[in-house]
Design a protein around this motif. Sequence first.
Motif, PDB file in Angstrom:
ATOM      1  N   SER A 218       6.103 -13.158  -0.548  1.00 30.78           N
ATOM      2  CA  SER A 218       4.699 -12.729  -0.558  1.00 30.78           C
ATOM      3  C   SER A 218       4.587 -11.247  -0.208  1.00 30.78           C
ATOM      4  O   SER A 218       3.697 -10.546  -0.707  1.00 30.78           O
ATOM      5  CB  SER A 218       3.869 -13.572   0.413  1.00 30.78           C
ATOM      6  N   VAL A 219       5.473 -10.761   0.653  1.00 33.18           N
ATOM      7  CA  VAL A 219       5.499  -9.334   0.987  1.00 33.18           C
ATOM      8  C   VAL A 219       5.730  -8.505  -0.260  1.00 33.18           C
ATOM      9  O   VAL A 219       5.002  -7.538  -0.551  1.00 33.18           O
ATOM     10  CB  VAL A 219       6.582  -9.038   2.037  1.00 33.18           C
ATOM     11  N   VAL A 220       6.726  -8.879  -1.036  1.00 33.47           N
ATOM     12  CA  VAL A 220       7.067  -8.082  -2.215  1.00 33.47           C
ATOM     13  C   VAL A 220       6.050  -8.312  -3.329  1.00 33.47           C
ATOM     14  O   VAL A 220       5.791  -7.407  -4.137  1.00 33.47           O
ATOM     15  CB  VAL A 220       8.508  -8.384  -2.674  1.00 33.47           C
ATOM     16  N   ASP A 221       5.437  -9.485  -3.380  1.00 31.66           N
ATOM     17  CA  ASP A 221       4.309  -9.677  -4.304  1.00 31.66           C
ATOM     18  C   ASP A 221       3.227  -8.631  -4.041  1.00 31.66           C
ATOM     19  O   ASP A 221       2.684  -8.017  -4.968  1.00 31.66           O
ATOM     20  CB  ASP A 221       3.698 -11.070  -4.123  1.00 31.66           C
ATOM     21  N   GLU A 222       2.916  -8.433  -2.756  1.00 33.09           N
ATOM     22  CA  GLU A 222       1.884  -7.460  -2.403  1.00 33.09           C
ATOM     23  C   GLU A 222       2.342  -6.039  -2.699  1.00 33.09           C
ATOM     24  O   GLU A 222       1.547  -5.211  -3.167  1.00 33.09           O
ATOM     25  CB  GLU A 222       1.504  -7.603  -0.929  1.00 33.09           C
ATOM     26  N   MET A 223       3.597  -5.740  -2.445  1.00 29.17           N
ATOM     27  CA  MET A 223       4.119  -4.402  -2.757  1.00 29.17           C
ATOM     28  C   MET A 223       3.993  -4.110  -4.253  1.00 29.17           C
ATOM     29  O   MET A 223       3.606  -3.008  -4.654  1.00 29.17           O
ATOM     30  CB  MET A 223       5.574  -4.278  -2.310  1.00 29.17           C
ATOM     31  N   ALA A 224       4.329  -5.098  -5.065  1.00 31.84           N
ATOM     32  CA  ALA A 224       4.236  -4.918  -6.518  1.00 31.84           C
ATOM     33  C   ALA A 224       2.789  -4.678  -6.939  1.00 31.84           C
ATOM     34  O   ALA A 224       2.510  -3.838  -7.810  1.00 31.84           O
ATOM     35  CB  ALA A 224       4.807  -6.139  -7.231  1.00 31.84           C
ATOM     36  N   TYR A 225       1.872  -5.410  -6.322  1.00 31.16           N
ATOM     37  CA  TYR A 225       0.455  -5.237  -6.620  1.00 31.16           C
ATOM     38  C   TYR A 225      -0.013  -3.828  -6.255  1.00 31.16           C
ATOM     39  O   TYR A 225      -0.693  -3.155  -7.034  1.00 31.16           O
ATOM     40  CB  TYR A 225      -0.355  -6.292  -5.865  1.00 31.16           C
ATOM     41  N   LEU A 226       0.345  -3.361  -5.057  1.00 30.44           N
ATOM     42  CA  LEU A 226      -0.069  -2.026  -4.619  1.00 30.44           C
ATOM     43  C   LEU A 226       0.557  -0.943  -5.484  1.00 30.44           C
ATOM     44  O   LEU A 226      -0.086   0.067  -5.790  1.00 30.44           O
ATOM     45  CB  LEU A 226       0.309  -1.820  -3.149  1.00 30.44           C
ATOM     46  N   HIS A 227       1.796  -1.153  -5.875  1.00 29.00           N
ATOM     47  CA  HIS A 227       2.462  -0.189  -6.752  1.00 29.00           C
ATOM     48  C   HIS A 227       1.730  -0.078  -8.089  1.00 29.00           C
ATOM     49  O   HIS A 227       1.567   1.017  -8.638  1.00 29.00           O
ATOM     50  CB  HIS A 227       3.919  -0.618  -6.966  1.00 29.00           C
ATOM     51  N   ALA A 228       1.265  -1.220  -8.594  1.00 21.38           N
ATOM     52  CA  ALA A 228       0.555  -1.227  -9.877  1.00 21.38           C
ATOM     53  C   ALA A 228      -0.789  -0.518  -9.793  1.00 21.38           C
ATOM     54  O   ALA A 228      -1.341  -0.099 -10.821  1.00 21.38           O
ATOM     55  CB  ALA A 228       0.356  -2.667 -10.358  1.00 21.38           C
ATOM     56  N   LEU A 229      -1.328  -0.346  -8.581  1.00 25.14           N
ATOM     57  CA  LEU A 229      -2.598   0.360  -8.418  1.00 25.14           C
ATOM     58  C   LEU A 229      -2.447   1.864  -8.619  1.00 25.14           C
ATOM     59  O   LEU A 229      -3.447   2.576  -8.724  1.00 25.14           O
ATOM     60  CB  LEU A 229      -3.188   0.094  -7.035  1.00 25.14           C
ATOM     61  N   GLY A 230      -1.221   2.353  -8.611  1.00 24.07           N
ATOM     62  CA  GLY A 230      -0.994   3.769  -8.878  1.00 24.07           C
ATOM     63  C   GLY A 230      -0.831   4.638  -7.652  1.00 24.07           C
ATOM     64  O   GLY A 230      -0.826   5.865  -7.766  1.00 24.07           O
ATOM     65  N   PHE A 231      -0.682   4.038  -6.472  1.00 24.31           N
ATOM     66  CA  PHE A 231      -0.436   4.834  -5.275  1.00 24.31           C
ATOM     67  C   PHE A 231       1.015   5.296  -5.273  1.00 24.31           C
ATOM     68  O   PHE A 231       1.917   4.526  -5.593  1.00 24.31           O
ATOM     69  CB  PHE A 231      -0.748   4.028  -4.016  1.00 24.31           C
ATOM     70  N   TYR A 232       1.227   6.533  -4.857  1.00 27.34           N
ATOM     71  CA  TYR A 232       2.572   7.098  -4.936  1.00 27.34           C
ATOM     72  C   TYR A 232       3.491   6.539  -3.854  1.00 27.34           C
ATOM     73  O   TYR A 232       4.715   6.582  -3.990  1.00 27.34           O
ATOM     74  CB  TYR A 232       2.515   8.628  -4.823  1.00 27.34           C
ATOM     75  N   GLN A 233       2.925   5.976  -2.796  1.00 26.09           N
ATOM     76  CA  GLN A 233       3.748   5.526  -1.665  1.00 26.09           C
ATOM     77  C   GLN A 233       3.040   4.409  -0.922  1.00 26.09           C
ATOM     78  O   GLN A 233       1.815   4.402  -0.799  1.00 26.09           O
ATOM     79  CB  GLN A 233       3.995   6.701  -0.718  1.00 26.09           C
TER      80      GLN A 233
END
Length: 544
Positions: A218-233
């Motif tokens: 679930s942690v990495v699911d959320e990381m993937a979601y945030l990455h897809a939002l376009g945040f650089y970090q």
Amino acid sequence: MRVLLINPFYPLTEMPSPPLGLAYVASAFEQAGASVRILDLVVEPYSKESLQDLLTAFQPDMVGATSVTMTFDAAMSVLRDVKELAPAITTMMGGPHVSFYARETLSQNPELDICVLGEGEATVAEMVSQLKSGGDLSLVPGMAFRNHGEIITTDTRPPNFDVKKLPLPARHLLPLGRYRALGLAISMITSRGCPFQCIFCVGRKMSGAKVRYRDPVSVVDEMAYLHALGFYQINIADDLFTAKKSHCFAVCEEIIARNLHVKWTAFSRANTINRPLLAKLKQAGCIQLSFGFESANEEILKTVQKRINREQMLNAAEMCRAEGMPAQASFIYGLPGETPETIRETVAFGEKINALGTTYGIHLLAPFPGTLVRDQAERYGLKILTDDWSQYTANTAIVETPHVTAAELESGPRELEEIAVQQVADIQERLKSGAATEEEKHNLAKLERMDIFYQMMMLGLISDSTMSGAELKTAAHEAGDEKNLTRLQLQQNVVDQLVNTAAQHIRYSPDKLRQAIAFGFQQNMLAYNQTDRQCRLSWVEPAA
């Protein structure tokens, strides 16, 4: 029930990220059946008139604010406005400051009705249930509130909420597009809790001594979601991400297995890392670890119960260098036992780790409510100079020791700040002479763009900006293409108009403004919606 939640103002120099704790509380309210709005005053302009418009349009039953100590006054100021404009609305505040200063806060601020203490998700869910049924708030653990002039504090709610059952933060309520346009990172957690007992911190009191871990998938699911939002970090905001190596390895292995290329940072501790862990963190995309070293003096480290020593700190810096892991460390001036000699000791040590590639910064001790350094200041030989909460920024001297004055404590951070300002000025000079590197050009442009966008946000130049149909036609006529105005030409006209407006308020050259605004359109940070009558500008909200 309608609930308006407020993130109070604090400056861009603090490098804010979308308010994670507030988004978790908003999610808890939504799950309890409430309709929720968030007003984020870090990136949105505020006026009493705009608040009145929002209260009229949304008609909230409750308005709540989050705050840390340095933002308490700003949060309380908005809640006072709420009470003045709509006295029947219930006001509420949560966060670490009121969690450990609730009775005093309620007695000193009659405009505040409720304090939520500690972790708030379960508390607000039960509170909504009681309020809907006309029940008794005294039955809800983790609260302090005023009842017919009497301040009631309910039973303590232990920090044992199962973080595996936490709903995702309600980020859909946040103005994420503004943070993304500013080039700021976004944060998340993989655990809650801190097993250590540093006397200057309330982390353990807020989230508990037992670290509770989320499931790595679930942690990495959320990381993937945030990455897809376009945040650089992505910043992992755990009190201590490396507290349990098996958890760290599991998260990293999941990132690697998915071939997820995301940049992220985390908080660590000198005695919780080794070279295999650092190698795995780097392989999984971690681009920086942050350490709290606090002091180079062994006696001070013992006094503050840091439970690390100079050798462990030096080893951590050397391991990070060996594994190519960028690292930064922070020191705190003004801890119990601080003297001019211990400060010089820390400076010398800071230069030593800096030579190994670990950058360092200096903060000043802020004795927050709930910390032992505040509760037992006399025992630790500290003189607390002020209870002006707005000064508790960790950049202003709040304490003195018997051997070091406030002015002496402030000189170190001020010198580092002056060095940073001079470094920017040097880059600007090299840019003028053509000697700046491409990296320096990029970094300076990023800083200037952040400043321009931030001023545009806080002046309301985008949300309040429209171009009328007549203005568009005039611009098209001047371009010599009134009949066949292409979208690209229209965008150029919009840019021109916005540059003209911004130039009246922001002290940058028209060329700098044009470059920043054009970049915003190119990167889908800025957008406009054209109708026959007008063209309305907006910050683009990312969509995964």
